[in-house]
Design an enzyme around this catalytic site. Structure first.
Site, mmCIF file in Angstrom:
data_model
loop_
_atom_site.group_PDB
_atom_site.id
_atom_site.type_symbol
_atom_site.label_atom_id
_atom_site.label_comp_id
_atom_site.label_asym_id
_atom_site.label_seq_id
_atom_site.Cartn_x
_atom_site.Cartn_y
_atom_site.Cartn_z
ATOM 1 N N GLU A 1 39.195 -64.924 -6.969
ATOM 2 C CA GLU A 1 39.729 -64.693 -8.058
ATOM 3 C C GLU A 1 41.313 -64.929 -8.022
ATOM 4 O O GLU A 1 41.831 -65.009 -9.080
ATOM 5 C CB GLU A 1 39.359 -63.136 -8.205
ATOM 6 C CG GLU A 1 37.974 -62.987 -8.700
ATOM 7 C CD GLU A 1 37.726 -63.291 -10.052
ATOM 8 O OE1 GLU A 1 37.527 -64.528 -10.388
ATOM 9 O OE2 GLU A 1 37.990 -62.555 -10.950
ATOM 10 N N THR B 1 43.577 -65.115 -18.425
ATOM 11 C CA THR B 1 43.570 -63.664 -17.698
ATOM 12 C C THR B 1 45.054 -63.477 -17.508
ATOM 13 O O THR B 1 45.697 -62.414 -17.815
ATOM 14 C CB THR B 1 43.006 -63.704 -16.486
ATOM 15 O OG1 THR B 1 41.294 -63.686 -16.753
ATOM 16 C CG2 THR B 1 43.029 -62.098 -15.916
HETATM 17 N N1 HSE Z 1 40.346 -56.265 -15.011
HETATM 18 C C1 HSE Z 1 40.719 -57.609 -15.048
HETATM 19 C C2 HSE Z 1 41.828 -57.677 -16.392
HETATM 20 C C3 HSE Z 1 39.663 -58.509 -15.645
HETATM 21 O O1 HSE Z 1 41.253 -57.054 -17.469
HETATM 22 O O2 HSE Z 1 42.807 -58.598 -16.382
HETATM 23 C C4 HSE Z 1 39.871 -59.802 -15.497
HETATM 24 O O3 HSE Z 1 39.963 -60.315 -14.108
#
Ligand code: HSE
Length: 291
Positions: free
Chosen positions: A120, A168
């Site tokens: 990730e 993201t």
């Molecule tokens: N928790 C993360 C976000 C999920 O909302 O940015 C995506 O990696």
């Protein structure tokens, strides 16, 4: 040779930013691995043309490195990249399970969460576990630092994916740096309500516990038609609606009997806003499966 299917996931669920996640029963990625002297990657499937096959730039390359498990890796994408449905996590999780089996490394699913989170980091710059944890373990997961707890919930969901992309990285840039104590207290109340709802398999409590006022409103602005889609889903019987992960997918909780109506209401509302979309009628489900 090993083959693993790992599911799409929805992180955050509103009140659990960077903490909550659920595994969905569809869509999913399928990863096949075969031992090799060095890692090579072959991509196909939804959006695969946008994902680099260079192991230094692909999430599964990082996973192979972390496990010291070089392999020919074939990834069949069912989860579209930049969807908010844990696309990179599905590939990372599937590769972690497959390579762990291929090289007989003996790590538990819990131990593989940290390994898959390394993947990730390649796409988002940070190692989040809130998508890889449910992709590996299934159910509803709470990722708090290195500790992950799970609940085997079974809650009906609709994940509606519009034909727009939100990275993201971009979605993290709009997250406010601070929140008022009032909003923090509200978020804690929502998160606790949602967790109780998952333990009781209660869509009303889960939906109500998605409510959150800091991160979600900032991210909703990146999704054309979000407010109308949310209203339409609630009118059709959803008990809660929020941004799925970093977006642009929108996730709705409902009772089984309302799921079809909620799905078509969301697609219609996106269409009225000028955006094509696809709704997955799904539910909280199992994690990665080794064939
Ligand atoms: N928790 C993360 C976000 C999920 O909302 O940015 C995506 O990696």
């Amino acid at each position: 040779m090993q083959t693993v299917r790992a599911p799409a996931t929805s992180a955050n669920l509103g009140s659990g930013f960077d903490v909550f996640g659920v595994a969905l029963d569809r869509p999913a990625d399928v990863v096949r691995v075969e031992k090799a002297d060095r890692t090579t990657i072959k991509m196909r499937g939804v959006g695969s043309q946008y994902i680099p096959e260079d192991p230094d730039k692909n999430v599964v390359g990082a996973v192979a490195d972390a496990l010291d498990a070089p392999a020919h890796i074939e990834i069949d994408k069912g989860v579209r990249p930049s969807s908010g449905l844990g696309s990179s996590a599905a590939s990372s999780a599937a590769a972690a399970v497959a390579l762990n089996a291929l090289y007989d490394r003996g790590y538990s699913r819990q131990e593989l969460v940290a390994v898959a989170a390394e993947g990730e980091a390649v796409v988002s710059g940070e190692a989040h576990a809130d998508n890889v944890a449910p992709a590996l373990l299934g159910g509803f997961t709470v990722a708090r630092g290195d500790a992950v707890t799970t609940v085997d919930a079974s809650i009906p969901l609709v994940a509606c994916l519009p034909e727009i992309a939100v990275s993201t990285r971009d979605a993290r840039r709009v997250v406010p740096e601070s929140a008022s104590m009032e909003d923090v207290v509200h978020t804690i109340g929502s998160a606790a309500t949602l967790s109780v709802g998952m333990c009781r398999n209660d869509p009303a409590l889960v939906g109500s516990g998605m409510d959150e006022r800091v991160v979600t409103p900032a991210r909703a602005e990146l999704i054309t038609g979000y407010d109308a889609v949310r209203e339409a889903a609630l009118d059709a019987g959803a008990t809660g609606v929020t941004v799925s992960g970093a977006g642009p997918a929108v996730i709705a909780v409902c009772r089984e009997s309302a799921r079809r109506d909620v799905a078509s209401a969301m697609v219609d509302a996106f269409s009225t806003a000028g955006v094509e979309s696809r709704a997955y009628q799904t539910r909280v489900s199992e994690g990665a499966t080794l064939y």
